[in-house]
Design an enzyme around this catalytic site. Structure first.
Site, PDB file in Angstrom:
ATOM      1  N   ALA A   9       0.712  -1.339  -0.082  1.00 53.62           N
ATOM      2  CA  ALA A   9      -0.073   0.002  -0.306  1.00 53.62           C
ATOM      3  C   ALA A   9       0.931   1.173  -0.097  1.00 53.62           C
ATOM      4  CB  ALA A   9      -1.042  -0.059   1.297  1.00 53.62           C
ATOM      5  N   THR A  13       8.316   6.935  -3.519  1.00 52.89           N
ATOM      6  CA  THR A  13       9.510   6.624  -3.714  1.00 52.89           C
ATOM      7  C   THR A  13      10.070   5.404  -3.123  1.00 52.89           C
ATOM      8  OG1 THR A  13       9.953   9.049  -3.857  1.00 52.89           O
ATOM      9  CG2 THR A  13      11.881   7.591  -3.460  1.00 52.89           C
ATOM     10  N   ALA A  43      -2.005  -1.014  -3.697  1.00 51.43           N
ATOM     11  CA  ALA A  43      -2.935   0.097  -3.449  1.00 51.43           C
ATOM     12  C   ALA A  43      -2.192   1.162  -3.551  1.00 51.43           C
ATOM     13  CB  ALA A  43      -3.852  -0.298  -2.350  1.00 51.43           C
ATOM     14  N   LYS A 205      11.420   9.116  15.681  1.00 49.57           N
ATOM     15  CA  LYS A 205      12.503   7.897  15.573  1.00 49.57           C
ATOM     16  C   LYS A 205      13.001   7.890  16.866  1.00 49.57           C
ATOM     17  CE  LYS A 205      13.511   9.297  10.711  1.00 49.57           C
ATOM     18  NZ  LYS A 205      14.417   9.966   9.765  1.00 49.57           N
TER      19      LYS A 205
END
EC number: 1.1.1.3
Length: 434
Positions: A9, A13, A43, A205
């Site tokens: 999905a 890039t 998708a 992160k």
């Protein structure tokens, strides 16, 4: 052997790179994993644009339909965002008994605990190597390779956009705005770069890394966040003279007061591995009892680098290798005690625009001494350009402090401002000496 059937999905890039590699390197992947991997569903928003990449994969207009499809075993979420279709589709895939591979740091920082618990209950995998540091396998290192270690600290350059800007500013003496514009032109920064340059990308992160390192639930709200907008060429020139470089770091460490998590510009000694990381490259340093310090350096973004991490997770699933998402049962991921930023202790770089008259520096030193702050060095220098907020009759003065607390330095600088000897706001950059 039956193939591992994959649904993807999002064909931006990263998604495009994953699809091209899964189809173009199918034989090599099967040889490495012992099982064929086949893309059976895709998708994305633009079917016409995706058409050349589809091959024999089925098209789905709705990512939720793909997530629930009986024709896939693994749902690869490359949509992005912590709410909306990304969250709904990942939850739907897990509920339908599909393993999930995602690069979505925001989703994991906000909802990682909930999704990990759901995956464990269904007996499926939730894999997210690509969510942090692109092609650097830091998730696997923290979760698996260092599982026999007690980790004390994780520290890293986790945003290539910021590192590129700071690198260009230092190397060429350019201003922040000029380097940001160049990063946007080269595609390293978004049209709205706030998420990167204000530190929020790094914070997402860091929330994941801290969870893996300390066995705690991802806690985005606990992270102190500052970006790089305030950094000037004068700061970088002074850092260079003092033997430092300025990097935007994400730091998570154990302290006597709890787990300290923070994102901010930091002066790091030129002799350290992190100081040698330039451009869009990322790096993560881990301090642990058995290995002492381990530093991983590599490409932190980009289609191929991030696709490499996604493919690594898919390959693990093809081999039948699954692990708990955060390295231990979700029920054991507790909210660790937070160490408030006010309790942080360390050295500080302070740049002041000081009134050019006898006694000004002495008055500042007196206020600092009253707060029991001692100096490693004091420098007066000419700026590359007039500092922001400077006025005629003021000169830049740089103070390097010995270790003190965040609360102490902030209160001392408030007193200095109130004394009327400086113009504008003090510039404050923490010094990392670990």
């Amino acid at each position: 052997m039956l193939p591992l059937r994959v649904g993807i999905a999002g064909l931006g890039t990263v998604g495009g790179a994953v699809l091209r590699r899964l189809t173009g390197d199918a034989a090599a992947i099967a040889a490495r994993t012992g099982r064929p991997v086949q893309v059976t569903g895709v998708a994305a928003r633009d079917r016409a644009k995706a058409a050349p990449l589809l091959g024999e994969a089925n098209w789905f207009d709705d990512a939720l339909d793909l997530a629930r499809s009986p024709d896939i075993d693994v749902f690869v979420e490359l949509i992005g965002g912590h709410e909306g279709v990304a969250r709904s589709a990942v939850a739907a895939a897990i509920s339908a008994g599909k393993s999930v591979v995602t690069a979505n740091k925001a989703l994991l920082a906000h909802h990682g605990l909930e999704l990990a618990a759901a995956a464990e209950a269904q007996g499926v995998a939730l894999a997210f190597e690509a969510a942090v540091a692109g092609g650097i396998p830091v998730i696997k290192v923290l979760r698996e390779a260092l599982s026999g270690n007690t980790i004390d600290r994780v520290c890293g350059i986790l945003n290539g956009t910021c590192n590129y800007i700071l690198t260009r500013m230092e190397a060429e003496g350019l201003g922040f705005a000029e380097c940001l514009a160049e990063a946007q032109r080269l595609g390293y920064a978004e049209a709205d770069p706030s998420f990167d340059i204000d530190g929020f990308d790094t914070a997402h992160k860091l929330a994941i890394l801290a969870s893996l390192a300390f066995g705690s639930a991802p806690d985005l709200d606990a992270i102190h966040v500052e970006g790089i907008r305030s950094i000037t060429s004068d700061d970088l020139r002074a850092a260079d003279d003092l033997g430092y470089r300025v990097k935007l770091l994400g730091v998570a460490q154990r302290t006597d007061h709890g787990i300290e998590t923070r994102v901010h510009p930091t002066m790091v000694a030129k002799t350290t591995a992190l100081a040698a990381v330039h451009g869009v490259t990322n790096a993560v340093a881990v301090n642990a009892d058995a290995v002492r310090e381990l530093t991983l350096v590599g490409p932190g973004a980009g289609g191929d680098a991030t696709a490499s991490a996604v493919l690594g997770d898919i390959a693990d699933l093809a081999r039948g290798s699954t692990v708990l998402p955060f390295g231990r049962p979700a029920a054991l991921l507790e909210h660790a005690p937070r160490a408030p930023m006010q309790r942080h202790e360390g050295g500080y770089y302070v740049r002041l625009s000081v009134r050019d008259r006898p006694g000004s520096i002495a008055a500042i030193a007196t206020r600092m001494a009253a707060a029991e702050i001692s100096f490693e060095s004091i420098m007066q220098r000419q700026p590359v350009a007039a500092p922001r907020g400077a006025e005629p009759g003021f000169v830049p003065v740089i103070l390097i402090t010995h270790a003190t607390s965040e609360t102490t330095i902030r209160e001392a600088l408030d007193a200095v401002e109130a004394g009327g000897t400086i113009a504008g706001k003090p510039q404050l950059i923490r010094i990392e000496r670990n």
